[in-house]
Design a protein around this motif. Structure first.
Motif, PDB file in Angstrom:
ATOM      1  N   THR A 383       0.832  -1.211   0.000  1.00  0.00           N
ATOM      2  CA  THR A 383       0.000   0.000   0.000  1.00  0.00           C
ATOM      3  C   THR A 383       0.862   1.255   0.000  1.00  0.00           C
ATOM      4  N   VAL A 384       0.325   2.285  -0.599  1.00  0.00           N
ATOM      5  CA  VAL A 384       0.888   3.636  -0.509  1.00  0.00           C
ATOM      6  C   VAL A 384      -0.239   4.519   0.005  1.00  0.00           C
ATOM      7  N   ILE A 385      -0.142   4.899   1.281  1.00  0.00           N
ATOM      8  CA  ILE A 385      -1.224   5.638   1.942  1.00  0.00           C
ATOM      9  C   ILE A 385      -0.744   7.042   2.286  1.00  0.00           C
ATOM     10  N   THR A 386      -1.528   8.032   1.884  1.00  0.00           N
ATOM     11  CA  THR A 386      -1.247   9.417   2.235  1.00  0.00           C
ATOM     12  C   THR A 386      -2.316   9.914   3.193  1.00  0.00           C
ATOM     13  N   LEU A 387      -1.884  10.472   4.330  1.00  0.00           N
ATOM     14  CA  LEU A 387      -2.822  11.008   5.310  1.00  0.00           C
ATOM     15  C   LEU A 387      -2.959  12.505   5.104  1.00  0.00           C
ATOM     16  N   ASP A 388      -4.174  12.933   4.796  1.00  0.00           N
ATOM     17  CA  ASP A 388      -4.456  14.343   4.544  1.00  0.00           C
ATOM     18  C   ASP A 388      -5.168  14.977   5.724  1.00  0.00           C
ATOM     19  N   LYS A 389      -5.055  16.275   5.778  1.00  0.00           N
ATOM     20  CA  LYS A 389      -5.781  17.052   6.786  1.00  0.00           C
ATOM     21  C   LYS A 389      -6.889  17.816   6.089  1.00  0.00           C
ATOM     22  N   SER A 390      -8.056  17.851   6.708  1.00  0.00           N
ATOM     23  CA  SER A 390      -9.139  18.633   6.160  1.00  0.00           C
ATOM     24  C   SER A 390      -8.945  20.097   6.553  1.00  0.00           C
ATOM     25  N   PHE A 391      -8.983  21.003   5.566  1.00  0.00           N
ATOM     26  CA  PHE A 391      -8.798  22.425   5.839  1.00  0.00           C
ATOM     27  C   PHE A 391     -10.121  23.158   5.991  1.00  0.00           C
ATOM     28  N   THR A 392     -11.205  22.400   6.040  1.00  0.00           N
ATOM     29  CA  THR A 392     -12.519  23.048   6.092  1.00  0.00           C
ATOM     30  C   THR A 392     -13.281  22.736   7.366  1.00  0.00           C
ATOM     31  N   VAL A 393     -12.602  22.129   8.364  1.00  0.00           N
ATOM     32  CA  VAL A 393     -13.257  21.825   9.638  1.00  0.00           C
ATOM     33  C   VAL A 393     -12.330  22.228  10.754  1.00  0.00           C
ATOM     34  N   LEU A 394     -12.914  22.342  11.976  1.00  0.00           N
ATOM     35  CA  LEU A 394     -12.115  22.668  13.145  1.00  0.00           C
ATOM     36  C   LEU A 394     -11.261  21.480  13.532  1.00  0.00           C
TER      37      LEU A 394
END
Length: 394
Positions: A383-394
């Motif tokens: 697997t190649v997994i990228t963890l993203d952050k949501s910029f539209t929530v607290l």
């Protein structure tokens, strides 16, 4: 309603609040009314305070003087914020409005700190306060004037989504409390020699300082980068999804360059086998129409995905079942598979709840956990997994 009457008579086409000139006129109207009322209240309270020898009334008067200065700064801020974009500021000068609100906040704090010192001195060296009915009536009039001014600034601020005017509204509402305390202090001075005037002065000063810090917080948030308006987020997502061929959206980022001046970028998932020319026309149309409709500058990035492969759909469903058991994972996107036979690579991105609190070790453990579960089903897959952050929530 007096507020609406003033707006409708002094601002032509007042409903068009997205227009820069109309916003500027709202700011001017709020500033002019604030200057007139606070100038009158300052003179009244200064005269009353000197007549009654009350430090709390004088402090309240200088609080109105700070509001007068604030109104002037607010007007200047709206004037500067309305300047068009130039080479040095390609996104305009809208954030000047936030800076003007920040300056107002600092002035409020300085006034409060100064009168803490003066009020403390009045407690140490008390002087009698002379009750005067005319002075008392003038204080009551100032209370009603500030109640109206607070509602007026709130009406203007909500109409054009202005932090500076909303800040002025909150400040005026705080003045109602301080003037009420002054009125109580003036009444009690008839029956006691206790230096209540000094204590009320300190109470008022502390409230002024607290209001200043609250205003700083409210004005710093958009400058530092706060979560965008949830309603705007929802409108952008739903708006993009209504266009043909777009099956999913993610990675929405909204940059605030001042009230009514936003730039947004979003990733849109499209079928990988569609003509580039065809989808480019769709994306161009979406950017153009949504930018106009929502009064933003929207950029859409295309993410091609395989929407027809049954094998990919089956593996994706398996991965979705795995991550559904992990509460930290909010959603998955950009899912694709490369390679042939049993030696395949599964690639996807995950949106993580509260990724700002995730440490590097936490990310590693989460990836290993998901990879382990996938390899239980397909031992030779990686697997190649990228963890993203949501910029539209607290």
């Amino acid at each position: 309603m007096v507020s609406k009457f003033l707006v409708s008579h002094f601002i032509k086409d007042y409903n068009n609040t997205t227009d820069e000139k109309i916003r500027e006129r709202y700011g001017y109207l709020g500033g002019i009314v604030g200057i007139l009322i606070n100038s009158l209240l300052f003179l009244i309270k200064l005269f009353t305070g000197i007549t009654t020898k009350s430090i709390s009334i004088i402090a309240d008067g200088f609080n109105n003087l700070s509001d007068l200065i604030s109104s002037i700064i607010t007007m200047v801020g709206f004037k500067l914020a309305g300047k068009p974009a130039d080479e040095e500021h390609p996104f305009g000068h809208g954030r000047v409005e936030y800076l003007s609100a920040l300056i107002v906040s600092v002035i409020v704090i300085l006034v409060g700190l100064q009168f803490i010192k003066v009020s403390f001195n009045r407690i140490v060296n008390p002087k009698p306060v002379i009750f005067n009915m005319v002075a008392f009536i003038l204080i009551l009039i100032s209370i009603f004037a500030k109640i109206w001014l607070s509602q007026f600034n709130k009406y203007l601020g909500k109409s054009i989504n202005s932090n500076a005017l909303v800040a002025s509204s909150l400040d005026a509402r705080g003045d109602v409390f301080t003037s009420f305390c002054v009125a109580i202090s003036l009444i009690l001075s008839k029956w006691t020699s206790f230096p209540i005037d000094g204590y009320i002065g300190i109470l008022i000063s502390l409230f002024i300082v607290y209001s200043g810090f609250s205003l700083i917080k409210d004005t710093l948030n958009p400058l530092l980068g706060e979560p965008p308006d949830p309603q705007l987020v929802e409108k952008i997502k739903k708006g993009v999804l209504k266009y043909e061929y777009i099956s999913g959206v993610h990675d929405l980022i909204i940059h605030n360059y001042g009230p009514g001046k936003c730039m947004a970028s979003i990733h849109a998932e499209i079928p990988q086998d569609i003509s580039v020319v065809t989808i480019h026309e769709v994306i161009d149309k979406a950017e153009r129409e949504l930018s106009s409709e929502l009064n933003i500058y929207l950029v859409i990035h295309m993410d091609p995905i395989d929407t027809d492969c049954k094998f990919t759909k089956a593996v994706k469903m398996e991965v979705e079942n795995i991550i559904s058991e992990i509460p930290e994972v909010k959603s998955m996107h950009d899912f694709r598979i490369t390679g042939e036979g049993e030696n395949r690579i599964v690639i996807f991105d995950l949106i993580i709840e509260g990724k700002g609190n995730f440490k590097q070790d936490d990310e590693k453990i989460l990836k290993e956990k998901i990879n382990f579960e996938i390899q239980k089903l397909h031992p030779n897959y990686t697997t190649v997994i990228t963890l993203d952050k949501s910029f539209t929530v607290l």
